[in-house]
Design an enzyme around this catalytic site. Structure first.
Site, PDB file in Angstrom:
ATOM      1  N   ARG A  63       0.825  -1.219   0.000  1.00  0.00           N
ATOM      2  CA  ARG A  63       0.000   0.000   0.000  1.00  0.00           C
ATOM      3  C   ARG A  63       0.846   1.251   0.000  1.00  0.00           C
ATOM      4  O   ARG A  63       0.427   2.302  -0.487  1.00  0.00           O
ATOM      5  CB  ARG A  63      -0.980  -0.026   1.171  1.00  0.00           C
ATOM      6  CG  ARG A  63      -2.092  -1.047   1.001  1.00  0.00           C
ATOM      7  CD  ARG A  63      -3.029  -1.072   2.191  1.00  0.00           C
ATOM      8  NE  ARG A  63      -2.378  -1.449   3.427  1.00  0.00           N
ATOM      9  CZ  ARG A  63      -2.124  -2.696   3.800  1.00  0.00           C
ATOM     10  NH1 ARG A  63      -2.487  -3.699   3.026  1.00  0.00           N
ATOM     11  NH2 ARG A  63      -1.512  -2.962   4.937  1.00  0.00           N
ATOM     12  N   GLU A 100       2.956  -5.462  13.791  1.00  0.00           N
ATOM     13  CA  GLU A 100       1.863  -5.559  14.761  1.00  0.00           C
ATOM     14  C   GLU A 100       1.332  -6.998  14.748  1.00  0.00           C
ATOM     15  O   GLU A 100       0.950  -7.542  15.773  1.00  0.00           O
ATOM     16  CB  GLU A 100       0.753  -4.567  14.366  1.00  0.00           C
ATOM     17  CG  GLU A 100      -0.336  -4.392  15.391  1.00  0.00           C
ATOM     18  CD  GLU A 100      -1.478  -3.534  14.852  1.00  0.00           C
ATOM     19  OE1 GLU A 100      -1.427  -3.092  13.702  1.00  0.00           O
ATOM     20  OE2 GLU A 100      -2.444  -3.347  15.609  1.00  0.00           O
TER      21      GLU A 100
END
Ligand code: AMP
Length: 179
Positions: A63, A100
């Site tokens: 992205r 994460e």
């Protein structure tokens, strides 16, 4: 928060438990699909860096590419992809990092960033900061100068900003949006 930031945040959708339970994934695809929002986001991300003599904008797969390439165009800079393993065809620098969710490796072509280049790192989301810090290590491995980080969205509660300021002291972190 400005009207623009409000409007952009309305185009980012929370997807609960993706890609695994406990993660709230910030889906920026509605923002990218909105011509006004996409242009406004790219312009605002680039604006801060217009006078900084940026030579190259590094985008982080995948992205990050979507934002980094038009930011590079706006800055009159080149674009360099930092990619996941097995994607770049030539010899690379590589570094591993924690996400994460999970672990990953990033690579950049050995010859992609000339020594001494002034580099801006762009990505969509700043979470723990591990990805952006890894990109910074690749910039350093090329003996280039990291001028800043530019993120579309910062997840403030994960405090990636602190991690980045420890990893890259003095390098500014610009986030267009924060939640
Ligand atoms: P981090 O290394 O923890 O800062 O994670 C940032 C990278 O992982 C970016 O490339 C993001 O695209 C992706 N990422 C991490 N957390 C999220 C999230 N909650 N929503 C969307 N993308 C995320």
């Amino acid at each position: 928060m400005s009207g623009l930031q409000d409007r952009l945040l309305q185009r980012i959708v929370d997807v609960v438990d993706f890609p695994q339970p406990g993660i709230v994934f910030k889906d920026i695809s509605p923002l990218l699909a909105d011509r006004m929002a996409f242009a406004a986001a790219v312009d605002a991300m680039a604006e801060v860096h217009l006078e900084q003599g940026i030579d190259l904008v590094v985008g982080i797969e995948a992205r990050g590419f979507v934002l980094a390439a038009p930011v590079a165009y706006r800055l009159g800079a080149g674009f360099v992809p930092v990619r996941k393993p097995g994607k770049l065809p030539k010899a690379t620098h590589e570094t591993s990092y924690d996400l994460e969710y999970g672990q990953n490796v990033l690579q950049v072509h050995l010859d992609a960033i000339p020594a001494g280049s002034r580099v801006l790192v762009v990505d969509d989301v700043l979470a723990t900061g591990g990805t952006a810090a890894a990109a910074a290590r690749l910039v350093a491995a090329c003996d280039a100068e990291l001028v800043g980080f530019s993120l579309l969205l910062e997840l403030g509660f994960l405090d990636g900003r602190s991690a980045l300021s420890t990893a890259c002291p003095g390098v500014p972190v610009e986030a267009l949006l924060t939640v």
